[in-house]
Scaffold this motif. Structure first.
Motif, PDB file in Angstrom:
ATOM      1  N   ALA A 102      68.426  72.831  94.803  1.00 46.11           N
ATOM      2  CA  ALA A 102      69.650  72.634  95.587  1.00 46.11           C
ATOM      3  C   ALA A 102      69.443  73.051  97.041  1.00 46.11           C
ATOM      4  N   SER A 103      68.643  74.080  97.254  1.00 50.63           N
ATOM      5  CA  SER A 103      68.418  74.560  98.622  1.00 50.63           C
ATOM      6  C   SER A 103      67.582  73.577  99.451  1.00 50.63           C
ATOM      7  N   HIS A 104      66.907  72.636  98.806  1.00 46.81           N
ATOM      8  CA  HIS A 104      66.093  71.648  99.525  1.00 46.81           C
ATOM      9  C   HIS A 104      66.715  70.253  99.544  1.00 46.81           C
ATOM     10  N   ARG A 105      67.901  70.116  98.992  1.00 47.70           N
ATOM     11  CA  ARG A 105      68.541  68.796  98.945  1.00 47.70           C
ATOM     12  C   ARG A 105      68.858  68.317 100.359  1.00 47.70           C
ATOM     13  N   LYS A 106      68.829  66.996 100.492  1.00 53.35           N
ATOM     14  CA  LYS A 106      69.144  66.349 101.769  1.00 53.35           C
ATOM     15  C   LYS A 106      70.067  65.173 101.488  1.00 53.35           C
ATOM     16  N   ARG A 107      70.745  64.750 102.517  1.00 54.14           N
ATOM     17  CA  ARG A 107      71.579  63.556 102.392  1.00 54.14           C
ATOM     18  C   ARG A 107      70.700  62.397 101.925  1.00 54.14           C
ATOM     19  N   GLY A 108      71.205  61.643 100.958  1.00 53.16           N
ATOM     20  CA  GLY A 108      70.449  60.521 100.416  1.00 53.16           C
ATOM     21  C   GLY A 108      69.687  60.855  99.147  1.00 53.16           C
ATOM     22  N   ASP A 109      69.581  62.141  98.800  1.00 58.04           N
ATOM     23  CA  ASP A 109      68.972  62.515  97.524  1.00 58.04           C
ATOM     24  C   ASP A 109      69.922  62.153  96.393  1.00 58.04           C
ATOM     25  N   LEU A 110      69.384  62.026  95.207  1.00 66.60           N
ATOM     26  CA  LEU A 110      70.223  61.740  94.046  1.00 66.60           C
ATOM     27  C   LEU A 110      70.670  63.047  93.408  1.00 66.60           C
ATOM     28  N   VAL A 111      71.897  63.061  92.920  1.00 66.63           N
ATOM     29  CA  VAL A 111      72.473  64.215  92.233  1.00 66.63           C
ATOM     30  C   VAL A 111      72.716  63.787  90.792  1.00 66.63           C
TER      31      VAL A 111
END
Length: 157
Positions: A102-111
């Motif tokens: 979660a700390s490395h997530r960026k816009r455009g990643d899949l959740v």
């Protein structure tokens, strides 16, 4: 002397348009906003914009667009239009992504929403704890806050 020392004199002699041209030829370090524009051009950011453009499209079980979507149908459609083919289901998409924290997530990643080890839902991370997704029968594609901590994040490669 480095190129940075000469920039003020270039601005005076060459004018803004010429300096931007020089920056484009020599790199983006002097072009204002270049990093943001480059990020917007990435595949995940294109997919995010495509998903957002489908706001209000009705949910349809098994639907992959262009007018109706289920959750993985929206992610499949958005990434395909952006230039990357994904598998059909949320679980298959999770298996195909590079898993990130979660700390490395960026816009455009899949959740990916999960129960135990089973993935049952997917959306595209929009930033600020929100996703674009197609939630369920009777609903529409929308931007919504992530409502649980039972999520995984995946980056499309």
């Amino acid at each position: 002397m480095s190129a940075q020392v000469h920039v003020p004199s270039l601005l005076v002699r060459a004018g803004t348009a010429s300096v931007l041209t020089l920056a484009a030829v020599g790199g983006t370090m002097f072009a204002p906003g270049a990093a943001t524009q480059a990020q917007a051009a990435t595949l995940p950011m294109k997919a995010l914009k495509i998903a957002a453009s489908k706001r209000g499209a009705p949910y349809g079980w098994g639907a992959t667009g262009p007018n109706r979507f289920d959750c993985s149908g929206l992610t499949l459609y958005s990434f395909k239009k952006a230039g990357k083919k994904l598998p059909r289901t949320a679980q298959q998409q999770y298996n195909r992504t590079r898993h990130i924290s979660a700390s490395h997530r960026k816009r455009g990643d899949l959740v990916f929403f999960h129960y135990g080890r089973s993935v049952y839902h997917v959306g595209i991370y929009a930033g600020k704890g929100k996703i674009w997704h197609s939630p369920r029968t009777g609903s529409v594609v929308r931007l919504e806050k992530i409502w649980t901590k039972s999520v995984y994040y995946g980056r499309v490669r």
